[in-house]
Design a protein around this motif. Structure first.
Motif, mmCIF file in Angstrom:
data_model
loop_
_atom_site.group_PDB
_atom_site.id
_atom_site.type_symbol
_atom_site.label_atom_id
_atom_site.label_comp_id
_atom_site.label_asym_id
_atom_site.label_seq_id
_atom_site.Cartn_x
_atom_site.Cartn_y
_atom_site.Cartn_z
ATOM 1 N N CYS A 135 -4.439 2.507 -5.912
ATOM 2 C CA CYS A 135 -5.670 2.720 -6.678
ATOM 3 C C CYS A 135 -6.849 2.770 -5.722
ATOM 4 N N LEU A 136 -6.582 3.068 -4.444
ATOM 5 C CA LEU A 136 -7.615 3.107 -3.413
ATOM 6 C C LEU A 136 -8.136 4.526 -3.239
ATOM 7 N N GLN A 174 -0.529 -10.108 -7.441
ATOM 8 C CA GLN A 174 0.624 -9.875 -6.581
ATOM 9 C C GLN A 174 0.232 -10.039 -5.113
ATOM 10 N N THR A 175 1.020 -10.785 -4.361
ATOM 11 C CA THR A 175 0.713 -11.016 -2.948
ATOM 12 C C THR A 175 1.915 -10.674 -2.089
ATOM 13 N N THR A 176 1.674 -10.457 -0.801
ATOM 14 C CA THR A 176 2.732 -10.155 0.145
ATOM 15 C C THR A 176 2.267 -10.576 1.529
ATOM 16 N N PHE A 177 3.221 -10.761 2.439
ATOM 17 C CA PHE A 177 2.891 -11.162 3.800
ATOM 18 C C PHE A 177 2.933 -9.979 4.765
ATOM 19 N N GLN A 182 -1.346 -6.560 3.064
ATOM 20 C CA GLN A 182 -2.494 -7.458 3.070
ATOM 21 C C GLN A 182 -3.786 -6.669 3.276
ATOM 22 N N TYR A 183 -3.733 -5.653 4.140
ATOM 23 C CA TYR A 183 -4.903 -4.789 4.346
ATOM 24 C C TYR A 183 -5.254 -4.052 3.057
ATOM 25 N N ASN A 184 -4.240 -3.528 2.366
ATOM 26 C CA ASN A 184 -4.484 -2.800 1.126
ATOM 27 C C ASN A 184 -5.110 -3.713 0.071
ATOM 28 N N GLN A 185 -4.653 -4.961 0.012
ATOM 29 C CA GLN A 185 -5.212 -5.904 -0.957
ATOM 30 C C GLN A 185 -6.683 -6.197 -0.642
ATOM 31 N N LYS A 186 -7.018 -6.301 0.649
ATOM 32 C CA LYS A 186 -8.415 -6.520 1.020
ATOM 33 C C LYS A 186 -9.267 -5.311 0.655
ATOM 34 N N GLU A 191 -13.228 -2.514 -2.862
ATOM 35 C CA GLU A 191 -13.586 -1.448 -3.796
ATOM 36 C C GLU A 191 -13.908 -2.012 -5.177
ATOM 37 N N CYS A 192 -13.259 -3.103 -5.561
ATOM 38 C CA CYS A 192 -13.600 -3.760 -6.828
ATOM 39 C C CYS A 192 -15.020 -4.315 -6.779
#
Length: 239
Positions: A135-136, A174-177, A182-186, A191-192
């Motif tokens: 969604c980026l 949802q999280t991942t290591f 992790q970059y995509n989540q940041k 963007e949010c």
């Protein structure tokens, strides 16, 4: 109001109506359905119904929102897009609006489609599948640019559009290591945050510096100018 203020009356349809002395919505309403159908095909009868305030769509429950099957946005540029830089400015703005709407609905897409229409009014569509749902806006833009560059001939463009397909819901928690995830989540968090600023102060409250080289093209507000056409109305009715 003029005829082009009515939904589905574009420049070509308005010109065709004007040649027959129909310049306002009121004139459409006063014309006969048979004449409009002869002039415009099945859409002529639909425009006559719209002009007369008639709508046979099914009544939906209050608050009902249909889950979108795709999310897209397009625009007719204020001038021809004659080079890749012009395309990038306009497409970047469209991708930002589509990505924001994906996040608003809690969705990610797996396929990106672009629509190109040249100054000769010839159009084409191209699409590609992504490695992962997203969604980026950067991901959408990267795919759109790759599809544009894959075109052997790149004529001047009058209109462009982008659409997110193969939508699926996602869990914000949802999280991942994995470093890339992790970059995509940041980036999603960033963007949010931009979405919240723009919802309060307007789309142009946060702008990319690289888009400011052309004030005419970067003045586009794809969120404000976006029109949601009632596709369900056309898909379910029988003309």
């Amino acid at each position: 109001l003029p005829t082009d203020a009515l939904l589905y009356v574009g420049r070509a349809t308005a010109a065709k109506l004007a040649r027959h002395g129909i310049g306002t919505i009121g004139a459409i309403a006063q014309a006969t359905p048979a004449f409009l159908e002869q002039l415009l095909g099945v859409n002529g009868k639909m425009l006559w119904e719209f002009a007369n305030g008639q709508d046979c769509s099914h009544v939906a429950q209050d608050g009902f929102v249909r889950a979108p099957k795709s999310i897209g946005n397009s625009t007719t540029a204020p001038r021809d897009l004659v080079c890749e830089a012009d395309f990038c400015i306009t497409m970047r703005l469209l991708c930002e609006s589509v990505a924001a709407r994906l996040r608003k609905h809690g969705l990610r897409c797996r396929t990106v489609q672009i629509w190109l229409r040249g100054s000769d009014l010839q159009g084409c569509e191209r699409q590609m599948q992504l490695d992962r749902p997203t969604c980026l806006s950067d991901d959408l833009f990267g795919a759109a640019l790759a599809l544009y560059r894959a075109q052997q001939a790149r004529p001047a463009l009058r209109s462009v559009g982008v659409r997110a397909l193969d939508l699926q819901p996602y869990a914000i928690s949802q999280t991942t290591f994995l470093p890339e995830e992790q970059y995509n989540q940041k980036m999603e968090q960033l963007e949010c945050a931009i979405d919240r600023v723009r919802s309060r102060y307007g789309f142009h409250a946060v702008r990319r510096a690289r888009l400011l080289g052309d004030a005419q093209l970067s003045d586009l507000d794809p969120m404000q100018d976006h029109i949601v056409h009632p596709v369900g109305y056309l898909a379910t009715r029988k003309i």
